[in-house]
Design a protein around this motif. Structure first.
Motif, PDB file in Angstrom:
ATOM      1  N   ALA A   1       0.847  -1.189   0.000  1.00 41.37           N
ATOM      2  CA  ALA A   1       0.000   0.000   0.000  1.00 41.37           C
ATOM      3  C   ALA A   1       0.883   1.239   0.000  1.00 41.37           C
ATOM      4  O   ALA A   1       1.972   1.236   0.568  1.00 41.37           O
ATOM      5  N   GLY A   2       0.422   2.286  -0.623  1.00 37.35           N
ATOM      6  CA  GLY A   2       1.153   3.544  -0.652  1.00 37.35           C
ATOM      7  C   GLY A   2       0.256   4.700  -0.278  1.00 37.35           C
ATOM      8  O   GLY A   2      -0.938   4.692  -0.574  1.00 37.35           O
ATOM      9  N   GLY A   3       0.833   5.704   0.359  1.00 34.43           N
ATOM     10  CA  GLY A   3       0.066   6.876   0.763  1.00 34.43           C
ATOM     11  C   GLY A   3       0.940   7.823   1.548  1.00 34.43           C
ATOM     12  O   GLY A   3       2.064   8.121   1.152  1.00 34.43           O
ATOM     13  N   TYR A   4       0.433   8.261   2.697  1.00 34.00           N
ATOM     14  CA  TYR A   4       1.234   9.135   3.555  1.00 34.00           C
ATOM     15  C   TYR A   4       0.912   8.867   5.019  1.00 34.00           C
ATOM     16  O   TYR A   4      -0.138   8.328   5.357  1.00 34.00           O
TER      17      TYR A   4
ATOM     18  N   GLY B   1       2.800  -4.318   8.039  1.00 35.18           N
ATOM     19  CA  GLY B   1       3.457  -3.847   9.251  1.00 35.18           C
ATOM     20  C   GLY B   1       4.770  -3.118   9.049  1.00 35.18           C
ATOM     21  O   GLY B   1       5.267  -2.483   9.970  1.00 35.18           O
ATOM     22  N   THR B   2       5.352  -3.181   7.857  1.00 39.40           N
ATOM     23  CA  THR B   2       6.610  -2.488   7.581  1.00 39.40           C
ATOM     24  C   THR B   2       6.312  -1.161   6.910  1.00 39.40           C
ATOM     25  O   THR B   2       5.694  -1.123   5.842  1.00 39.40           O
ATOM     26  N   LYS B   3       6.729  -0.069   7.545  1.00 34.47           N
ATOM     27  CA  LYS B   3       6.561   1.271   6.970  1.00 34.47           C
ATOM     28  C   LYS B   3       7.899   1.706   6.400  1.00 34.47           C
ATOM     29  O   LYS B   3       8.887   1.798   7.119  1.00 34.47           O
ATOM     30  N   THR B   4       7.928   2.014   5.108  1.00 31.63           N
ATOM     31  CA  THR B   4       9.116   2.556   4.464  1.00 31.63           C
ATOM     32  C   THR B   4       8.816   4.002   4.094  1.00 31.63           C
ATOM     33  O   THR B   4       7.990   4.256   3.206  1.00 31.63           O
ATOM     34  N   VAL B   5       9.452   4.930   4.793  1.00 30.29           N
ATOM     35  CA  VAL B   5       9.244   6.352   4.533  1.00 30.29           C
ATOM     36  C   VAL B   5      10.118   6.746   3.344  1.00 30.29           C
ATOM     37  O   VAL B   5      11.314   6.463   3.321  1.00 30.29           O
TER      38      VAL B   5
ATOM     39  N   ASN C   1      13.845  -0.961  -2.009  1.00 26.28           N
ATOM     40  CA  ASN C   1      13.084  -0.230  -0.987  1.00 26.28           C
ATOM     41  C   ASN C   1      12.678   1.153  -1.448  1.00 26.28           C
ATOM     42  O   ASN C   1      12.645   2.090  -0.667  1.00 26.28           O
ATOM     43  N   TRP C   2      12.408   1.292  -2.736  1.00 20.68           N
ATOM     44  CA  TRP C   2      11.930   2.543  -3.312  1.00 20.68           C
ATOM     45  C   TRP C   2      12.909   3.691  -3.043  1.00 20.68           C
ATOM     46  O   TRP C   2      12.528   4.840  -2.897  1.00 20.68           O
ATOM     47  N   GLY C   3      14.207   3.372  -2.997  1.00 20.63           N
ATOM     48  CA  GLY C   3      15.226   4.343  -2.608  1.00 20.63           C
ATOM     49  C   GLY C   3      15.696   5.286  -3.696  1.00 20.63           C
ATOM     50  O   GLY C   3      16.389   6.257  -3.408  1.00 20.63           O
ATOM     51  N   THR C   4      15.330   5.042  -4.951  1.00 17.82           N
ATOM     52  CA  THR C   4      15.742   5.922  -6.044  1.00 17.82           C
ATOM     53  C   THR C   4      14.621   6.914  -6.329  1.00 17.82           C
ATOM     54  O   THR C   4      13.494   6.509  -6.628  1.00 17.82           O
ATOM     55  N   LYS C   5      14.927   8.210  -6.202  1.00 17.01           N
ATOM     56  CA  LYS C   5      13.943   9.259  -6.482  1.00 17.01           C
ATOM     57  C   LYS C   5      14.242   9.866  -7.842  1.00 17.01           C
ATOM     58  O   LYS C   5      15.345  10.348  -8.078  1.00 17.01           O
ATOM     59  N   THR C   6      13.254   9.868  -8.721  1.00 20.70           N
ATOM     60  CA  THR C   6      13.376  10.509 -10.020  1.00 20.70           C
ATOM     61  C   THR C   6      12.363  11.632 -10.082  1.00 20.70           C
ATOM     62  O   THR C   6      11.156  11.393  -9.972  1.00 20.70           O
ATOM     63  N   VAL C   7      12.848  12.866 -10.225  1.00 25.48           N
ATOM     64  CA  VAL C   7      11.973  14.038 -10.285  1.00 25.48           C
ATOM     65  C   VAL C   7      11.522  14.239 -11.724  1.00 25.48           C
ATOM     66  O   VAL C   7      12.342  14.230 -12.650  1.00 25.48           O
ATOM     67  N   LEU C   8      10.232  14.397 -11.905  1.00 27.68           N
ATOM     68  CA  LEU C   8       9.667  14.694 -13.219  1.00 27.68           C
ATOM     69  C   LEU C   8       9.374  16.186 -13.254  1.00 27.68           C
ATOM     70  O   LEU C   8       8.456  16.666 -12.597  1.00 27.68           O
ATOM     71  N   GLU C   9      10.167  16.907 -13.988  1.00 29.28           N
ATOM     72  CA  GLU C   9      10.071  18.368 -14.007  1.00 29.28           C
ATOM     73  C   GLU C   9       8.844  18.833 -14.797  1.00 29.28           C
ATOM     74  O   GLU C   9       8.065  18.035 -15.297  1.00 29.28           O
ATOM     75  N   THR C  10       8.729  20.143 -14.940  1.00 21.89           N
ATOM     76  CA  THR C  10       7.588  20.734 -15.631  1.00 21.89           C
ATOM     77  C   THR C  10       7.903  20.909 -17.111  1.00 21.89           C
ATOM     78  O   THR C  10       9.003  20.608 -17.571  1.00 21.89           O
ATOM     79  N   LEU C  11       6.947  21.420 -17.835  1.00 20.88           N
ATOM     80  CA  LEU C  11       7.132  21.678 -19.257  1.00 20.88           C
ATOM     81  C   LEU C  11       7.796  23.035 -19.518  1.00 20.88           C
ATOM     82  O   LEU C  11       8.179  23.318 -20.645  1.00 20.88           O
TER      83      LEU C  11
END
Length: 139
Positions: free
Chosen positions: A39-42, A61-65, A111-121
């Motif tokens: 599950a994903g959310g905040y 039960g495992t929370k990965t921030v 563990n979802w550790g790579t962040k890729t930013v999608l910039e604007t147009l």
């Protein structure tokens, strides 16, 4: 607090909690993997800031921030979508040093550790970008 209903006739309620030491505050699930195991959310942290999170493992039960784009990981972030297998998450973060604008982000890798930013147009990347959905394969 976020809840996942499961089991026969959805009779089992699993509260997912927050990051606050007393488990108060808010949390929400915005996306589930196809098999419902991720599950994903905040979740709210002790400062009351929403942080993007993945719940996985037994009874989620495992929370990965997943963090933010700020050097100290402060600020707000949200998971809005998951690939079918749950290995790729998408959403957005608020960037403090960019006037609090939202930037679309894809979290992938171990563990979802790579962040890729999608910039604007816009050529100067001003304005905002949001990610609210992913394809089944996350591509």
């Amino acid at each position: 607090n976020a809840v996942i209903w499961s089991g026969d006739n959805w009779g089992t309620k699993t509260r997912l909690g927050t990051l606050k030491s007393d488990n108060s505050g808010y949390s929400s699930v915005y996306a589930l993997s196809a098999d419902g195991k991720i599950a994903g959310g905040y979740v709210d942290n002790d400062l009351g800031q929403p942080n993007a999170v993945i719940w996985s493992g037994d009874n989620w039960g495992t929370k990965t921030v997943l963090g933010t784009l700020n050097s100290d990981n402060s600020g707000k972030s949200f998971v809005q979508a998951l690939s079918a297998d749950g290995k790729i998450a998408g959403g957005y973060v608020y960037v403090d040093n960019d006037l609090g604008r939202r930037k679309a982000v894809i979290w992938s890798g171990d563990n979802w550790g790579t962040k890729t930013v999608l910039e604007t147009l816009n050529s100067d990347n001003s304005k905002e970008s949001l990610l609210l959905a992913l394809s089944a394969d996350g591509k």
